[in-house]
Structure formats: structure tokens, C-alpha cells
Write a protein that holds these residues in place. Structure first.
Motif, PDB file in Angstrom:
ATOM      1  N   ALA A 251      77.875  77.859 -16.369  1.00 18.44           N
ATOM      2  CA  ALA A 251      78.449  77.489 -17.664  1.00 18.44           C
ATOM      3  C   ALA A 251      78.712  75.987 -17.702  1.00 18.44           C
ATOM      4  N   THR A 252      78.467  75.372 -18.848  1.00 16.53           N
ATOM      5  CA  THR A 252      78.538  73.914 -18.966  1.00 16.53           C
ATOM      6  C   THR A 252      79.899  73.363 -18.558  1.00 16.53           C
ATOM      7  N   PHE A 253      80.976  73.988 -19.034  1.00 18.93           N
ATOM      8  CA  PHE A 253      82.316  73.494 -18.690  1.00 18.93           C
ATOM      9  C   PHE A 253      82.561  73.613 -17.194  1.00 18.93           C
ATOM     10  N   ASP A 254      82.208  74.757 -16.615  1.00 18.58           N
ATOM     11  CA  ASP A 254      82.397  74.952 -15.176  1.00 18.58           C
ATOM     12  C   ASP A 254      81.578  73.945 -14.376  1.00 18.58           C
ATOM     13  N   ALA A 255      80.353  73.676 -14.844  1.00 17.04           N
ATOM     14  CA  ALA A 255      79.510  72.690 -14.172  1.00 17.04           C
ATOM     15  C   ALA A 255      80.151  71.309 -14.231  1.00 17.04           C
ATOM     16  N   ALA A 256      80.738  70.976 -15.372  1.00 13.71           N
ATOM     17  CA  ALA A 256      81.391  69.672 -15.535  1.00 13.71           C
ATOM     18  C   ALA A 256      82.536  69.505 -14.548  1.00 13.71           C
ATOM     19  N   VAL A 257      83.345  70.545 -14.411  1.00 15.42           N
ATOM     20  CA  VAL A 257      84.476  70.489 -13.476  1.00 15.42           C
ATOM     21  C   VAL A 257      83.970  70.412 -12.038  1.00 15.42           C
ATOM     22  N   MET A 258      82.948  71.183 -11.722  1.00 16.81           N
ATOM     23  CA  MET A 258      82.371  71.188 -10.377  1.00 16.81           C
ATOM     24  C   MET A 258      81.847  69.805  -9.995  1.00 16.81           C
ATOM     25  N   ILE A 259      81.133  69.176 -10.918  1.00 18.24           N
ATOM     26  CA  ILE A 259      80.572  67.839 -10.658  1.00 18.24           C
ATOM     27  C   ILE A 259      81.694  66.823 -10.490  1.00 18.24           C
ATOM     28  N   ALA A 260      82.714  66.915 -11.344  1.00 23.36           N
ATOM     29  CA  ALA A 260      83.856  66.000 -11.233  1.00 23.36           C
ATOM     30  C   ALA A 260      84.550  66.165  -9.884  1.00 23.36           C
ATOM     31  N   ALA A 261      84.700  67.416  -9.444  1.00 19.20           N
ATOM     32  CA  ALA A 261      85.324  67.673  -8.140  1.00 19.20           C
ATOM     33  C   ALA A 261      84.470  67.121  -7.008  1.00 19.20           C
ATOM     34  N   ALA A 262      83.147  67.207  -7.157  1.00 21.97           N
ATOM     35  CA  ALA A 262      82.246  66.695  -6.120  1.00 21.97           C
ATOM     36  C   ALA A 262      82.268  65.173  -6.031  1.00 21.97           C
ATOM     37  N   SER A 263      82.755  64.523  -7.074  1.00 20.97           N
ATOM     38  CA  SER A 263      82.767  63.051  -7.093  1.00 20.97           C
ATOM     39  C   SER A 263      83.978  62.452  -6.385  1.00 20.97           C
ATOM     40  N   LEU A 264      84.904  63.293  -5.920  1.00 15.94           N
ATOM     41  CA  LEU A 264      86.137  62.801  -5.315  1.00 15.94           C
ATOM     42  C   LEU A 264      85.885  62.165  -3.952  1.00 15.94           C
ATOM     43  N   PRO A 265      86.741  61.235  -3.544  1.00 17.62           N
ATOM     44  CA  PRO A 265      86.550  60.557  -2.253  1.00 17.62           C
ATOM     45  C   PRO A 265      86.799  61.477  -1.066  1.00 17.62           C
ATOM     46  N   VAL A 266      86.455  61.010   0.118  1.00 16.15           N
ATOM     47  CA  VAL A 266      86.572  61.793   1.352  1.00 16.15           C
ATOM     48  C   VAL A 266      88.005  62.284   1.552  1.00 16.15           C
ATOM     49  N   ALA A 267      88.132  63.546   1.937  1.00 17.61           N
ATOM     50  CA  ALA A 267      89.454  64.170   2.074  1.00 17.61           C
ATOM     51  C   ALA A 267      90.153  63.746   3.360  1.00 17.61           C
ATOM     52  N   GLY A 268      91.480  63.693   3.289  1.00 20.09           N
ATOM     53  CA  GLY A 268      92.269  63.328   4.457  1.00 20.09           C
ATOM     54  C   GLY A 268      92.197  64.346   5.569  1.00 20.09           C
ATOM     55  N   ASN A 269      91.948  65.631   5.229  1.00 21.47           N
ATOM     56  CA  ASN A 269      91.922  66.641   6.297  1.00 21.47           C
ATOM     57  C   ASN A 269      90.708  66.480   7.225  1.00 21.47           C
ATOM     58  N   VAL A 270      89.694  65.730   6.792  1.00 24.60           N
ATOM     59  CA  VAL A 270      88.566  65.441   7.683  1.00 24.60           C
ATOM     60  C   VAL A 270      89.059  64.559   8.834  1.00 24.60           C
ATOM     61  N   TYR A 271      89.930  63.614   8.500  1.00 21.95           N
ATOM     62  CA  TYR A 271      90.499  62.748   9.540  1.00 21.95           C
ATOM     63  C   TYR A 271      91.361  63.551  10.512  1.00 21.95           C
ATOM     64  N   ILE A 272      92.127  64.494   9.970  1.00 21.47           N
ATOM     65  CA  ILE A 272      92.987  65.324  10.830  1.00 21.47           C
ATOM     66  C   ILE A 272      92.136  66.092  11.840  1.00 21.47           C
ATOM     67  N   LEU A 273      91.019  66.660  11.373  1.00 20.39           N
ATOM     68  CA  LEU A 273      90.122  67.392  12.268  1.00 20.39           C
ATOM     69  C   LEU A 273      89.453  66.454  13.278  1.00 20.39           C
ATOM     70  N   ALA A 274      89.022  65.281  12.806  1.00 18.67           N
ATOM     71  CA  ALA A 274      88.369  64.325  13.694  1.00 18.67           C
ATOM     72  C   ALA A 274      89.338  63.849  14.787  1.00 18.67           C
ATOM     73  N   GLN A 275      90.569  63.619  14.396  1.00 19.21           N
ATOM     74  CA  GLN A 275      91.591  63.181  15.362  1.00 19.21           C
ATOM     75  C   GLN A 275      91.920  64.306  16.338  1.00 19.21           C
TER      76      GLN A 275
END
Length: 316
Positions: A251-275
Motif C-alpha cells: 500500500a502506498t502509505f505503508d510504503a512511504a512510511v517504510m521508506i522513511a524508516a529506512a532513511s534513518l541514520p545508523v542505530a545506537g544499538n549497533v554500537y552496543i553490540l559491537a562493543q
């Protein structure tokens, strides 16, 4: 585009405020850690439970949505892994870099910002993205890192993954909220008001906490961080957009939200796992810092594009 940038700017200004408060020493690292804990275990959990309790599973879960998001993620994940392997990085480092390429700050930035900007109808798709990130990719990195080090995937590794999911307050909040929703009972008025008040603290608290966490990070090996930021801010939303708009009937609206979410910067929990695993934490730290800084512009551009595509009035 200027108007859209001005709508997203207050969210990033809160991140900047947290950064400055911690950078100057007015807000200590210990205080930032406790603020993050408050947001993670209380405010954000209340917000997620409240959203999920007012949605049905059918409103959140859609096979085409899942297929489109995972297709876009895995294309970029495999690309980042291949580039790391060409640089002769071990599997553990390749897994961490791939995680940087596809895991955005959906919990602390995406849920508060996208629901406010795109409306409460965005809650369902955002929760689905958050759940997929936590269940699929947080599990995958643990399996790859531990499996690579031990030469095989042990049953204890899978148990550890399962326990990690069961103890994650975001997963627990969403599952409990959906369970309540499926019961058919309305959330009692006082409880709903309590959750609303507590959940309202998630937006400023989470954004301030992101900024505070960035204050302790320094930029090193900018070439790798730049590549990972490009993957996360450009290639990831592009691949997800291609999947959601061309390959799968989302659905167009769901796709819009999905794409917007995919555009977000790298999450902090990746650092927690890496550390935690001792795998390239400085590289991840730099990728978070660089991607978050650049995302002030890129997120605005992508949200502006998808809002026009889906006919969404931002903040309306």
C-alpha cells in the motif's frame, strides 16, 4: 523542501541539544546513561504498548510489507558484506558493517518522529519495521559473530538470541500491546491516560538521549564510515523503495512510511553490540556520528518525497 526541512529540524535540534549538554559537561555521561534507561524501559515502552494496544495484528503485519522490507535490507546487507570481504575484513567485522548499513534508529528516532510527522496511522508500519530489525537482524548479527568465532552455531547461541528478544522491552511492549488488542478490551481510561503521559516523554527524552550518546563519540576512519553512511542513508531507502513500489504490492502509505524508516541514520544499538563483542566499535561509533549528522538533510529530502508520493500532509 524548505518547509519540510523546517518540520524535521526541531527533532534534530533536540538531538543537538543533548549533544551540546553532554559535550559541555552540563549533562554527565552517567546522567545520559540513566536518561537512556528511562526512555528505553519506561517512556518508549509505554508509547509502543499504547500504539500496539490500539491496533490489530492485521493492521501491523502484512506479508508483502515484510517481503519488500527484507528484500531491500538484504540487498544492501549483502553488498556491505561483499565490500567488507573485498577489503579482507573477517566475517565478524563484515557482519557489523552490514548491520550499520541496514539498521536505522527506528526506536529512538523513527517512532517518535515519523508518528508525529506522518500521523498516528504511521504507527503500524513503523512498529513492523522496528520488529523486523530487532527480530531478524539483531538475531542475525549474534549468530554470525558467535558462529564465526566458535566455528559453528551452538544451541546455546540460539537460546541466547531467544532470551535477548524476550528481555527486550520494545519487543515485549509490542507483543503485550497486540495481546491486549486481540482480547477485544478497551484500555481503561486512567491506564490509557497514564500511558499517554509517560509515552509523551519518549519523544524529547529519546532525541535528547541520542544527542547525549553522540557526544562521547569521535570520528576516525572516515572513509569507511562515509561508505557505511552512504549505504544507510541512500542505498538502503533506495533498495526498500524499489522493493515496495516496484517489486511488491505494498500500500502506498505503508510504503512511504517504510521508506522513511529506512532513511534513518545508523542505530545506537549497533554500537552496543559491537562493543559487547569487541568488533570494530570505533568504526561503528564513527558511522553513527557521521550518518546522524548527514541525515539532518537526507531524512528531510526522503520524507518530503514520500509524503508527496502518498499525499501525506506532514504534521497534520
Amino acid at each position: 523542501m524548505v518547509e519540510i526541512f523546517l518540520k524535521t529540524l526541531p527533532f534534530f535540534a533536540l538531538i543537538g541539544l543533548g549533544f551540546q549538554a553532554c559535550r559541555t559537561g552540563f549533562f554527565t555521561a552517567e546522567a545520559a546513561a540513566y536518561l537512556t534507561k528511562f526512555v528505553f524501559y519506561f517512556a518508549l515502552s509505554a508509547m509502543l504498548f499504547r500504539f500496539a494496544a490500539n491496533l490489530s495484528l492485521a493492521e501491523i503485519f502484512d506479508w508483502w510489507f515484510v517481503a519488500a522490507y527484507l528484500w531491500g535490507c538484504f540487498i544492501v546487507y549483502l553488498l556491505a558484506t561483499a565490500v567488507a570481504m573485498l577489503r579482507r575484513r573477517p566475517i565478524t567485522e563484515a557482519a557489523v558493517e552490514a548491520q550499520c548499513a541496514v539498521i536505522g534508529n527506528t526506536g529512538f528516532l523513527g517512532v517518535p518522529m515519523l508518528v508525529v510527522l506522518m500521523g498516528e496511522a504511521a504507527a503500524g508500519p513503523v512498529l513492523m519495521v522496528l520488529t523486523l530489525d530487532l527480530v531478524v537482524f539483531s538475531s542475525l548479527i549474534v549468530i554470525l559473530v558467535t558462529g564465526s568465532r566458535e566455528g559453528r552455531v551452538r544451541l546455546s547461541t540460539l537460546k541466547s538470541v531467544g532470551m535477548g528478544l524476550l528481555k527486550n522491552p520494545m519487543i515485549v511492549s509490542i507483543v503485550l500491546g497486540l495481546a491486549w488488542s486481540s482480547s477485544g478490551w478497551d484500555v481503561p481510561g486512567p491506564v490509557n491516560e497514564f500511558l499517554g503521559i509517560l509515552g509523551a516523554a519518549a519523544t524529547p527524552g529519546a532525541l535528547f538521549a541520542i544527542g547525549a550518546s553522540l557526544a562521547g563519540k569521535s570520528a576516525e576512519r572516515l572513509s569507511v564510515a562515509g561508505w557505511l553512511s552512504f549505504c544507510k542513508l541512500v542505498l538502503h531507502p533506495a533498495a526498500v523503495a524499489f522493493a515496495a513500489l516496484v517489486l511488491f504490492p505494498v500500500a502506498t502509505f505503508d510504503a512511504a512510511v517504510m521508506i522513511a524508516a529506512a532513511s534513518l541514520p545508523v542505530a545506537g544499538n549497533v554500537y552496543i553490540l559491537a562493543q559487547h563483542y569487541g568488533v570494530a566499535p570505533q568504526r561503528v561509533s564513527t558511522a553513527i556520528l557521521v550518518s546522524t549528522t548527514i541525515s539532518i538533510l537526507t531524512v528531510s529530502v526522503i520524507i518530503g518525497w514520500v509524503s508527496q508520493m502518498a499525499g501525506i500532509t506532514l504534521g497534520g
